[in-house]
Design a protein around this motif. Structure first.
Motif, PDB file in Angstrom:
ATOM      1  N   GLY A  68      54.497  37.770  41.173  1.00 15.68           N
ATOM      2  CA  GLY A  68      53.867  38.306  42.378  1.00 15.68           C
ATOM      3  C   GLY A  68      52.620  37.581  42.824  1.00 15.68           C
TER       4      GLY A  68
ATOM      5  N   SER B 264      46.101  46.001  41.048  1.00 15.38           N
ATOM      6  CA  SER B 264      47.014  44.872  41.306  1.00 15.38           C
ATOM      7  C   SER B 264      46.536  43.595  40.645  1.00 15.38           C
ATOM      8  CB  SER B 264      47.130  44.636  42.817  1.00 15.38           C
ATOM      9  OG  SER B 264      45.900  44.143  43.346  1.00 15.38           O
TER      10      SER B 264
ATOM     11  N   TYR C  79      46.957  40.299  42.707  1.00 20.46           N
ATOM     12  CA  TYR C  79      48.230  39.631  42.982  1.00 20.46           C
ATOM     13  C   TYR C  79      48.878  40.263  44.215  1.00 20.46           C
ATOM     14  CZ  TYR C  79      47.686  37.282  38.535  1.00 20.46           C
ATOM     15  OH  TYR C  79      47.206  36.506  37.521  1.00 20.46           O
TER      16      TYR C  79
ATOM     17  N   ARG D  74      51.875  40.673  45.657  1.00 23.67           N
ATOM     18  CA  ARG D  74      53.036  41.576  45.666  1.00 23.67           C
ATOM     19  C   ARG D  74      52.663  42.968  45.171  1.00 23.67           C
ATOM     20  NH1 ARG D  74      57.765  39.600  42.176  1.00 23.67           N
ATOM     21  NH2 ARG D  74      57.661  37.853  43.643  1.00 23.67           N
ATOM     22  N   ALA D  75      51.877  43.024  44.102  1.00 27.60           N
ATOM     23  CA  ALA D  75      51.444  44.321  43.583  1.00 27.60           C
ATOM     24  C   ALA D  75      50.543  45.027  44.586  1.00 27.60           C
ATOM     25  CB  ALA D  75      50.726  44.140  42.249  1.00 27.60           C
TER      26      ALA D  75
ATOM     27  N   ASN E  49      52.737  46.613  47.267  1.00 33.47           N
ATOM     28  CA  ASN E  49      53.398  47.835  46.818  1.00 33.47           C
ATOM     29  C   ASN E  49      52.435  49.017  46.767  1.00 33.47           C
ATOM     30  OD1 ASN E  49      55.779  46.378  46.527  1.00 33.47           O
ATOM     31  ND2 ASN E  49      55.466  46.001  44.347  1.00 33.47           N
TER      32      ASN E  49
ATOM     33  N   THR F 241      52.666  53.218  38.522  1.00 29.76           N
ATOM     34  CA  THR F 241      52.468  52.803  37.119  1.00 29.76           C
ATOM     35  C   THR F 241      53.005  53.828  36.124  1.00 29.76           C
ATOM     36  OG1 THR F 241      50.232  53.817  37.071  1.00 29.76           O
ATOM     37  CG2 THR F 241      50.415  51.497  37.738  1.00 29.76           C
TER      38      THR F 241
END
Length: 257
Positions: free
Chosen positions: A42, A216, A219, A221-222, A225, A255
């Motif tokens: 990510g 995250s 990063y 991508r995290a 989301n 998580t």
């Protein structure tokens, strides 16, 4: 929809790591070298790759993108040969020279530089890595008629340092590991994606952004989301601002085991 993956290259958020990766990939292609781009899951490796390749002159470059390295040596070499308009030979001993000749012909006769891109390259076997290295032995090892980019997780760099891959290691002209975004870059990243979706006002509180960045680890991508889940959490309770409570709900939902 904010925080989607289907953005045109010109719409991507250009934080420092992204810009550096794009510039280095461009140099690797222009110099027809082997490059290794690594980063955590990510981190934005493929996004940077897409941005770099989109800026190339399509009449002078042929991109051969291999997303699945689990196809074995024959699968990798066969995909290269097929992409260049030939039918792969059956025997392994003749397939390597066929792929090498096809890559050289693409440049010598068509005036196009082939760019072999292998994604998820940390999954490549030693035999696959060595077979790609063999393709660079052109004109008595005086030049390489194509550029090659290995894109994968950090374990890729450590594997290439193994003694069995010393010949490949010595041919690598570019190594770049994409770092995470800083807290300031994460805030800018979120604002950028919200503006693309039509919201230029403040929608995420500073506390929510800080929690998203911390969770995250910077990063992209995290962060995507978490931000999207936080938007849904805020919407569910009729909040007009994504506050820390909404962000914490997103963290818990994503998580949780």
């Amino acid at each position: 929809m904010p925080f989607g993956r289907d953005l045109a290259p010109g719409m991507l958020h250009r934080h420092v790591a992204h810009n550096e990766a794009v510039a280095r990939i461009g140099w690797c292609v222009s110099e027809q070298r082997i490059g290794v781009i690594t980063g955590e899951v990510g981190a934005g490796k493929t996004v940077a790759l897409r941005a770099a390749l989109s800026s190339l002159d399509a009449s002078r470059h042929t991109v051969i993108y291999l997303p699945d390295p689990t196809v074995g040596v024959r699968g990798v070499l066969g995909a290269i040969v097929t992409a260049l308009g030939q039918h792969p030979r059956f025997h392994h001993a003749t397939l390597i020279p066929q792929a090498a000749d096809a890559l050289a012909t693409e440049q010598a006769e068509r005036g196009r530089t082939a760019i072999v891109v292998i994604d998820e390259a940390h999954l490549l076997t030693t035999e696959q890595l060595e077979s790609v290295r063999m393709l660079t032995n052109h004109d008595m090892d005086s030049q390489c008629p194509f550029a090659c980019l290995f894109v994968g997780q950090p374990t890729l760099r450590r594997r290439i340092k193994l003694g069995a891959l010393a010949a490949l290691d010595q041919r690598i002209g570019l190594r770049y590991t994409m770092p995470p975004m800083t807290p300031e870059e994460t805030a800018s990243y979120l604002r950028h994606h919200l503006e693309l979706a039509g919201r230029s006002d403040t929608l995420f509180s500073d506390d929510a952004i800080a929690l998203i960045h911390q969770t995250s680890r910077g990063y992209p991508r995290a962060a995507n989301n978490l931000a999207l889940q936080a938007l849904v959490a805020a919407y569910a309770v009729n909040k007009t601002i994504v506050d820390e409570a909404a962000a914490r709900t997103a963290v818990t939902e994503i998580t949780a085991d």
